[in-house]
Design an enzyme around this catalytic site. Structure first.
Site, mmCIF file in Angstrom:
data_model
loop_
_atom_site.group_PDB
_atom_site.id
_atom_site.type_symbol
_atom_site.label_atom_id
_atom_site.label_comp_id
_atom_site.label_asym_id
_atom_site.label_seq_id
_atom_site.Cartn_x
_atom_site.Cartn_y
_atom_site.Cartn_z
ATOM 1 N N ASP A 1 0.804 -1.301 0.051
ATOM 2 C CA ASP A 1 -0.199 0.063 -0.016
ATOM 3 C C ASP A 1 1.070 1.365 0.064
ATOM 4 O O ASP A 1 1.974 1.256 0.281
ATOM 5 C CB ASP A 1 -0.828 -0.088 0.963
ATOM 6 C CG ASP A 1 -0.290 -0.121 2.576
ATOM 7 O OD1 ASP A 1 0.871 -0.827 2.477
ATOM 8 O OD2 ASP A 1 -0.762 0.496 3.529
ATOM 9 N N GLU B 1 -0.606 -1.846 5.195
ATOM 10 C CA GLU B 1 0.275 -1.891 6.372
ATOM 11 C C GLU B 1 0.161 -0.557 7.223
ATOM 12 O O GLU B 1 0.192 -0.266 8.319
ATOM 13 C CB GLU B 1 1.709 -1.976 5.924
ATOM 14 C CG GLU B 1 2.686 -2.049 7.186
ATOM 15 C CD GLU B 1 3.103 -0.668 7.547
ATOM 16 O OE1 GLU B 1 3.213 -0.868 8.982
ATOM 17 O OE2 GLU B 1 3.166 -0.027 7.020
ATOM 18 N N GLU B 2 -0.318 0.759 6.280
ATOM 19 C CA GLU B 2 -0.037 1.908 6.907
ATOM 20 C C GLU B 2 -1.500 2.553 7.864
ATOM 21 O O GLU B 2 -1.129 3.434 8.617
ATOM 22 C CB GLU B 2 -0.078 2.874 5.870
ATOM 23 C CG GLU B 2 1.152 2.831 4.819
ATOM 24 C CD GLU B 2 2.562 3.073 5.467
ATOM 25 O OE1 GLU B 2 2.438 3.616 6.681
ATOM 26 O OE2 GLU B 2 3.517 3.006 4.783
#
Length: 393
Positions: free
Chosen positions: A81, A139-140
């Protein structure tokens, strides 16, 4: 097998770079990575692997490579991402999507792992055990993709799991590591303070929410300075104070938002307990009511010491011209949802230095001018390939 794999990766360095550049031009935000996931899945079409798509709470992909010999089951993870950042670099493959940028290196993570996985597929006849390639979404943004992938059960047979992160903390060829707690855990807080508004000339007839909020901003730092062991890591950042009003009106209510970081579960519990205690005291001292939202998300990332020692030994003994130095890094302040894999399985998450050669002070991850030395991509592929080879019988 090791010599074959390293040679194959060297021959495909340009392919890794081109994949990275394509992904960099076409970034997608967390939980919106539909086209990126399709690109990744299409890469494995007609290859002798099992592919699972839409794993977890988004576009996660698990690719299972089954060797022809018995052995361990290991996981290799890369995230894909991007971030809501307007890119300010001058690279010719700049993001085509205004306001979205691969500013954390996930394009490079995905590029190296795709080519490494393909090389391992071609070497299946010499491969012992099973390798699960984890292409992870989101992930963010909490709750992230890792937690849901772990909870799905598709990785329950893992013996160990590995991951890397590109970091501009040195030249390409440098690899960093840290055993034990290595990345901070993180929590989010939001505090709404409800007072009683009034005329600016008559504060005695009101309960000023701004004054209560300002007091909280100051006193909450005593959790770090007076409630934590001086050798423990903890950070409380109040990043938002929504108190805008009119100059002669006492605010009725304010809202604050904050970011909390910690390196151990014990510190996490201490900070939450003390913050709730301070909020109760705020209500009593200022005669206001408070609504606290406190949400822990990513846990601290713990690198298994024995597994990390084995990785370090493997990389130091690799005798590879692309791996020039392996050294210990300090614990890092950011958070990383690889921590969810490391909670369940023995894990090692290490660092690939990638500082651009023409910048004296490189821009760190999440900066609009973040860039990498693409020579680090081959270093990543070869380093993780060396680790895979070390797991073979």
């Amino acid at each position: 097998m090791r010599e074959k794999l390293m040679s194959m990766l060297e021959e495909r360095e340009e392919e890794i770079i081109q994949i990275r550049r394509y992904l960099h031009e076409n970034p997608e935000l967390s939980f919106e990575e539909e086209k990126t996931a399709k690109f990744v899945a299409d890469f494995y079409k007609d290859k002798d692997v099992d592919i699972q798509t839409n794993v977890g709470n988004g576009y996660g992909i698990i690719v299972t490579i089954k060797g022809d010999k018995p052995g361990k089951t290991i996981g290799l993870r890369a995230d894909f991402d991007a971030l809501p950042i307007v890119e300010e670099t001058s690279v010719p493959f700049k993001s085509k999507k205004l306001g979205v940028m691969h500013a954390c290196g996930h394009d490079g993570h995905t590029a190296y792992l795709l080519v490494l996985a393909d090389c391992l597929i071609q070497l299946k006849a010499e491969l012992s055990g099973v390798i699960k390639i984890i292409h992870q979404h989101a992930e963010e943004v909490p709750p992230g993709g890792a937690k849901s992938i772990v909870e799905s059960g598709v990785l329950d047979d893992l013996d160990e799991v590995y991951g890397i992160h590109l970091l501009p903390m040195g030249p390409a060829g440098l690899i960093g590591y840290h055993a034990g707690f290595s990345f901070n855990g993180r929590a989010y807080m939001k505090l709404k303070i409800q007072g009683r508004g009034g005329h600016g000339s008559s504060p005695h007839l009101a309960n000023d929410a701004i004054v209560a909020g300002a007091h909280f901003v100051t006193v909450v730092q005593t959790i770090i300075s007076r409630r934590l062991n001086p050798f423990d890591v903890g950070v409380i950042t109040i990043g938002s104070f929504d108190g805008k009003g009119t100059f002669n009106v006492i605010k009725d209510s304010v809202e604050l938002e904050g970011d909390i970081r910690y390196m151990t579960d014990e510190t996490k519990e201490t900070i939450e307990k003390e913050m709730r205690r301070l909020v109760k005291g705020l209500e009593e001292e200022f005669d206001v009511t408070c609504e606290l939202t406190y949400t822990p998300d990513y846990p601290p990332l713990y690198n298994n010491p024995e597994l990390t020692a084995q990785v370090v030994k493997t990389l130091k003994n690799a005798n590879d011209p692309h791996i020039k130095e392996v050294k210990e890094f300090p614990p890092l302040a950011p958070s990383e949802d690889f921590a969810y894999y490391a909670e369940k399985f023995p894990a090692c998450f290490f660092y690939i230095a990638c500082s651009p050669v023409d910048i004296e002070t490189p821009f760190f991850n999440h900066h609009p001018k973040f860039d990498i030395d693409e020579a680090a991509l081959l270093v990543a592929a070869k380093a993780v390939g060396q680790v895979v080879c070390s797991t073979q019988k």
